[in-house]
Design an enzyme around this catalytic site. Structure first.
Site, short mmCIF file in Angstrom:
data_model
loop_
_atom_site.label_atom_id
_atom_site.label_comp_id
_atom_site.label_asym_id
_atom_site.label_seq_id
_atom_site.Cartn_x
_atom_site.Cartn_y
_atom_site.Cartn_z
N ASN A 1 0.88 -1.17 0.00
CA ASN A 1 0.00 0.00 0.00
C ASN A 1 0.92 1.22 0.00
O ASN A 1 1.47 1.58 1.04
CB ASN A 1 -0.90 -0.03 1.25
CG ASN A 1 -1.75 1.21 1.38
OD1 ASN A 1 -1.82 2.03 0.46
ND2 ASN A 1 -2.41 1.37 2.52
N HIS B 1 -9.69 1.51 4.15
CA HIS B 1 -8.46 1.64 4.94
C HIS B 1 -8.74 2.58 6.12
O HIS B 1 -9.49 3.55 5.98
CB HIS B 1 -7.33 2.17 4.06
CG HIS B 1 -6.01 2.09 4.76
ND1 HIS B 1 -5.61 3.03 5.67
CD2 HIS B 1 -5.01 1.18 4.69
CE1 HIS B 1 -4.41 2.69 6.14
NE2 HIS B 1 -4.03 1.57 5.55
N LYS C 1 0.22 4.22 -0.40
CA LYS C 1 -0.43 5.43 0.14
C LYS C 1 -0.16 6.63 -0.78
O LYS C 1 -0.05 6.44 -1.99
CB LYS C 1 0.01 5.66 1.58
CG LYS C 1 -0.17 4.39 2.44
CD LYS C 1 -0.04 4.60 3.90
CE LYS C 1 -0.26 3.26 4.61
NZ LYS C 1 -0.25 3.39 6.06
N SER D 1 2.83 -2.37 10.23
CA SER D 1 4.26 -2.49 10.50
C SER D 1 4.84 -3.86 10.14
O SER D 1 5.74 -4.37 10.81
CB SER D 1 4.58 -2.13 11.95
OG SER D 1 4.24 -0.76 12.20
N GLU E 1 -6.08 -4.84 10.02
CA GLU E 1 -5.06 -3.85 10.33
C GLU E 1 -5.38 -3.12 11.63
O GLU E 1 -6.18 -2.17 11.63
CB GLU E 1 -4.96 -2.82 9.19
CG GLU E 1 -4.53 -3.43 7.87
CD GLU E 1 -3.84 -2.39 6.99
OE1 GLU E 1 -2.73 -2.67 6.56
OE2 GLU E 1 -4.42 -1.32 6.76
N GLY F 1 2.06 2.10 10.70
CA GLY F 1 3.05 3.17 10.60
C GLY F 1 3.74 3.50 11.91
O GLY F 1 4.42 4.52 12.03
N GLU G 1 -7.11 4.91 7.32
CA GLU G 1 -6.82 6.32 7.02
C GLU G 1 -7.99 6.96 6.28
O GLU G 1 -8.30 8.14 6.47
CB GLU G 1 -5.52 6.43 6.23
CG GLU G 1 -4.31 6.15 7.12
CD GLU G 1 -3.10 5.58 6.40
OE1 GLU G 1 -3.04 5.66 5.15
OE2 GLU G 1 -2.22 5.05 7.09
P1 PGA Z 1 2.46 0.13 7.64
O1 PGA Z 1 1.04 0.42 6.95
O2 PGA Z 1 2.98 -1.14 7.07
O3 PGA Z 1 3.30 1.31 7.29
O4 PGA Z 1 2.21 0.02 9.11
C1 PGA Z 1 0.14 -0.62 6.69
C2 PGA Z 1 -1.11 -0.08 6.05
O5 PGA Z 1 -1.56 1.01 6.43
O6 PGA Z 1 -1.68 -0.72 5.15
#
Ligand code: PGA
Length: 248
Positions: free
Chosen positions: A10, A95, A12, A213, A167, A173, A97
């Site tokens: 992803n 997601h 982003k 992560s 998630e 993140g 976000e």
């Molecule tokens: P990350 O993000 O691996 O940076 O924690 C995962 C995601 O948001 O899909």
């Protein structure tokens, strides 16, 4: 059994088209032909150049969002049909976000899932709890509800082909990964609710990823868990390290 793992990056809101092509080119030879399905979920403007860059490999390209309507007066939005037309196969939906910053709800996620499927896109449906919700002990209740609403009116046949990404928001993140046991527990609970909505066959076929992560060091142990069928990878998908995750 025998579910094929699916590892999706992803990206982003990272990477100009020039940078995206460079990243795809730097990774593609090292990760194509892997035993897993590999998807680059890239920013909308990067989709066409990245599709071109990975042409001739088995790497798929995914989008990060769609609008739930087919077309019309929705300035700034992108439809499922537009994505399918250029060769996109997957779309990340719901997601955290997007839920947090763009007010997406379980109901809009459900509408998007239905539109994606209707147009032939495979949805990667994201569910997961906040730290407060985990501390309150409602993680499983919450992801069960998120899953039930996201798959409302989706047939078993379509659910089988879909992907769910568990998630935990507190792990995204942050460098703070869920333990293998925590991730497995919730992924198993998601598979169980799919079994309750549909049947055993659907539960055994649907793929459930872990995200939050994931990195080159923790991927293989996470992916070894019985109900974890791969990962949705943010930060590490933009680095050479993504190769280690795909070839875990
Ligand atoms: P990350 O993000 O691996 O940076 O924690 C995962 C995601 O948001 O899909």
């Amino acid at each position: 059994m025998g579910r094929k793992k699916i590892i999706a990056g992803n990206w982003k809101m990272n990477g100009t088209p020039t940078e995206a092509v460079a990243l795809a080119n730097s990774l593609k030879d090292k990760i194509s032909g892997s035993a897993s399905d590999v998807v680059f979920c890239v920013p909308a403007i990067d989709i066409i150049p990245v599709l071109e860059a990975v042409k001739g490999t088995d790497i798929q390209v995914g989008a990060q969002n769609i609008h739930f309507e087919e077309s019309g007066a929705f300035t700034g939005e992108i439809s499922a049909k537009m994505l399918v037309d250029v060769g996109v196969k997957y779309v990340v939906l719901g997601h955290s976000e997007r839920r947090q910053y763009f007010a997406e709800t379980d109901e809009t996620v459900n509408k998007k899932v239905l539109t994606a499927i209707k147009n032939g896109l495979i949805p990667i449906v994201c569910v997961g709890e906040s730290l407060t919700q985990r501390e309150q002990g409602i993680t499983v209740d919450l992801v069960r509800l998120q899953t039930k609403i996201a798959f409302k009116d989706v047939t078993a046949q379509d659910a089988k082909k879909s992907v769910i990404a568990y998630e935990p928001i507190w792990a995204i993140g942050t460098g703070k990964t869920a333990t293998n046991a925590e991730a497995q527990e919730v992924c198993a609970a998601i598979r169980q609710v799919v079994r309750e909505i549909y049947d055993d066959a659907t539960a055994e076929e649907i793929r459930v990823q872990y995200g939050g992560s994931v990195n080159g060091g923790n991927a293989s142990a996470l992916f070894a868990e019985a109900d974890i069928d791969g990962g949705l990878v943010g930060g590490a998908s933009l680095k050479p390290e993504f190769e280690k995750i795909v070839n875990y």
